[in-house]
Design an enzyme around this catalytic site. Structure first.
Site, PDB file in Angstrom:
ATOM      1  CE  LYS A 119      -4.403  -1.487   1.943  1.00 24.60           C
ATOM      2  NZ  LYS A 119      -5.386  -1.317   3.015  1.00 24.60           N
ATOM      3  CE  LYS A 201      -7.904  -7.455  -2.338  1.00 22.16           C
ATOM      4  NZ  LYS A 201      -8.048  -7.917  -0.997  1.00 22.16           N
ATOM      5  CE  LYS A 204     -14.538  -2.597   1.579  1.00 24.45           C
ATOM      6  NZ  LYS A 204     -13.316  -2.616   2.384  1.00 24.45           N
TER       7      LYS A 204
HETATM    8  P1  AMP Z   1     -11.346  -5.318   2.123  1.00 32.07           P
HETATM    9  O1  AMP Z   1     -12.355  -5.002   1.053  1.00 32.07           O
HETATM   10  O2  AMP Z   1      -9.943  -5.407   1.561  1.00 32.07           O
HETATM   11  O3  AMP Z   1     -11.491  -4.471   3.344  1.00 32.07           O
HETATM   12  O4  AMP Z   1     -11.618  -6.814   2.596  1.00 32.07           O
HETATM   13  C1  AMP Z   1     -12.716  -7.214   3.380  1.00 32.07           C
HETATM   14  C2  AMP Z   1     -12.852  -8.733   3.308  1.00 32.07           C
HETATM   15  O5  AMP Z   1     -13.279  -9.120   1.984  1.00 32.07           O
HETATM   16  C3  AMP Z   1     -11.557  -9.492   3.573  1.00 32.07           C
HETATM   17  O6  AMP Z   1     -11.847 -10.675   4.337  1.00 32.07           O
HETATM   18  C4  AMP Z   1     -11.056  -9.858   2.209  1.00 32.07           C
HETATM   19  O7  AMP Z   1     -10.272 -11.030   2.203  1.00 32.07           O
HETATM   20  C5  AMP Z   1     -12.344 -10.023   1.404  1.00 32.07           C
HETATM   21  N1  AMP Z   1     -12.133  -9.595   0.016  1.00 32.07           N
HETATM   22  C6  AMP Z   1     -11.842  -8.335  -0.393  1.00 32.07           C
HETATM   23  N2  AMP Z   1     -11.724  -8.275  -1.737  1.00 32.07           N
HETATM   24  C7  AMP Z   1     -11.935  -9.529  -2.198  1.00 32.07           C
HETATM   25  C8  AMP Z   1     -11.940 -10.123  -3.501  1.00 32.07           C
HETATM   26  N3  AMP Z   1     -11.720  -9.403  -4.599  1.00 32.07           N
HETATM   27  N4  AMP Z   1     -12.198 -11.448  -3.605  1.00 32.07           N
HETATM   28  C9  AMP Z   1     -12.432 -12.176  -2.491  1.00 32.07           C
HETATM   29  N5  AMP Z   1     -12.436 -11.686  -1.238  1.00 32.07           N
HETATM   30  C10 AMP Z   1     -12.189 -10.386  -1.074  1.00 32.07           C
END
Ligand code: AMP
Ligand code: TRP
Length: 340
Positions: A119, A201, A204
């Site tokens: 990051k 991936k 958000k």
């Molecule tokens: P974040 O959006 O990075 O805050 O992640 C929140 C949760 O969603 C975490 O447990 C991540 O591992 C899961 N997550 C986030 N983006 C993905 C994605 N593209 N595919 C699968 N899981 C995701």
């Protein structure tokens, strides 16, 4: 059966998308449905707003997103009768414990965190001390509740390992206070990739909105995004290392339809991308429809949502106060063991 205390969280730093649903929230719902509270099991799902501000958030939007994420947890199937849902910053014990951890974590441990390295490399100008200390706050979230299991994606494994190291170090320096949590990583939960750049991936914080299907996107937007999703060279609709875009689209289709990837490949043998994408859009729209309806109903009942979050905060605060008292005693902080 032994007691399970499950804790997890998501940052309200943007729109929740189908990757969050398939990779995280859906696992939580599965866990919830497998568990009974007979053995003292507990499920705690947090909206980690203090983590979100490690990167600047527009204040008005942040407050809105906090409520949105809370309502989406419930709309996706988290049952407030079975699980506790609360907002991290509403319980000051988290930031207090994070500071105490900051004071015992060797700098080298934090410097090894790959998420920070990634990051901070991409957002050089906005790298803050908070972003660096992020894992200490995450450890506090987990350790305040005697968490036994933390369901997260593979990308969070290193943070859970660090959390265990911090717990052990605290216990050794002061006195046995924390139990060691374990990561719970569902190998069958795939990473959903961006529709526009299928080697990164779905995220958000993606600058390109076309890469992400949000849980609250209206049907027409979902159709557009899927229609415009990049594909691979060739015509075949199959998975493969040489076909990252199709692999991702087929994975999404499979996860939302309940069909296997093999079945879907057979269904589209000899057919074109357009047919496949049209059907995929309808599958996603149909799967999200009940979530979106439940979400709208919850947002219209603001008192109902407030009550869920008040109850969650009261539960969390009651539980973390006991742990905080132990910590203050162990470290020797303040004139009193409890906050007056
Ligand atoms: P974040 O959006 O990075 O805050 O992640 C929140 C949760 O969603 C975490 O447990 C991540 O591992 C899961 N997550 C986030 N983006 C993905 C994605 N593209 N595919 C699968 N899981 C995701
Ligand atoms: N760091 C996690 C993520 O980005 C979010 C998070 C914060 C979390 N505190 C947590 C996850 C505690 C599990 C447990 O996905």
């Amino acid at each position: 059966m032994t007691q399970k205390i499950i804790f997890s969280g998501i940052q309200p730093s943007g729109n929740l998308h189908i990757g969050n649903y398939i990779g995280a929230i859906r696992q939580w719902v599965k866990l919830q449905d497998q568990m009974t509270d007979r053995d003292g099991n507990e499920l705690i799902f947090c909206i980690v707003d203090l983590h979100a501000i490690t990167v600047y958030q527009e204040p008005k939007i942040l407050r809105e997103k906090i409520k949105e994420v809370a309502a989406l947890y419930v709309a996706c199937g988290i049952d407030p009768q079975k699980a506790h849902i609360f907002v991290q910053s509403e319980n000051p014990d988290h930031s207090c414990l994070a500071w105490i951890f900051d004071c015992i974590i060797p700098l080298g441990w934090m410097k090894r965190m790959t998420q920070f390295k990634d990051k901070s490399a991409t957002q050089k100008d906005s790298t803050t001390v908070g972003l660096f200390n992020y894992p200490a706050l995450m450890a506090a979230d987990i350790l305040l509740y005697d968490t036994t299991h933390v369901p997260v994606g593979e990308d969070q494994r290193q943070h859970i390992e660090l959390t265990r190291d911090i717990a052990e170090r605290f216990n050794k320096i002061f006195s046995p206070t924390f139990s060691l949590p374990r990561p719970m990583i569902d190998k069958s939960a795939p990473r959903i990739m961006s529709l526009q750049s299928p080697r990164s991936k779905m995220s958000k914080s993606d600058k390109d909105p076309g890469g992400t299907v949000n849980l609250l996107d209206p049907p027409e937007e979902i159709r557009n995004k899927i229609r415009r999703a990049v594909t691979d060279s060739g015509k075949e609709i199959r998975v493969g290392a040489d076909k990252p875009a199709l692999t991702n689209l087929l994975t999404i289709y499979a996860k939302f339809s309940g069909k296997s990837v093999k079945e879907i490949e057979l269904m589209y043998q000899g057919k074109g991308y357009a047919d496949f994408k049209n059907d995929l859009a309808e599958v996603v729209i149909a799967a999200l429809k009940p979530i979106q309806q439940k979400y709208q109903a919850l947002r219209q009942d603001s008192a109902g949502l407030e009550k869920i979050l008040d109850d969650g905060r009261n539960f969390a605060g009651g539980k973390s106060a006991k742990k905080t008292k132990q910590v203050r005693t162990a470290v020797g902080l303040g004139r009193y063991t409890t906050r007056k």
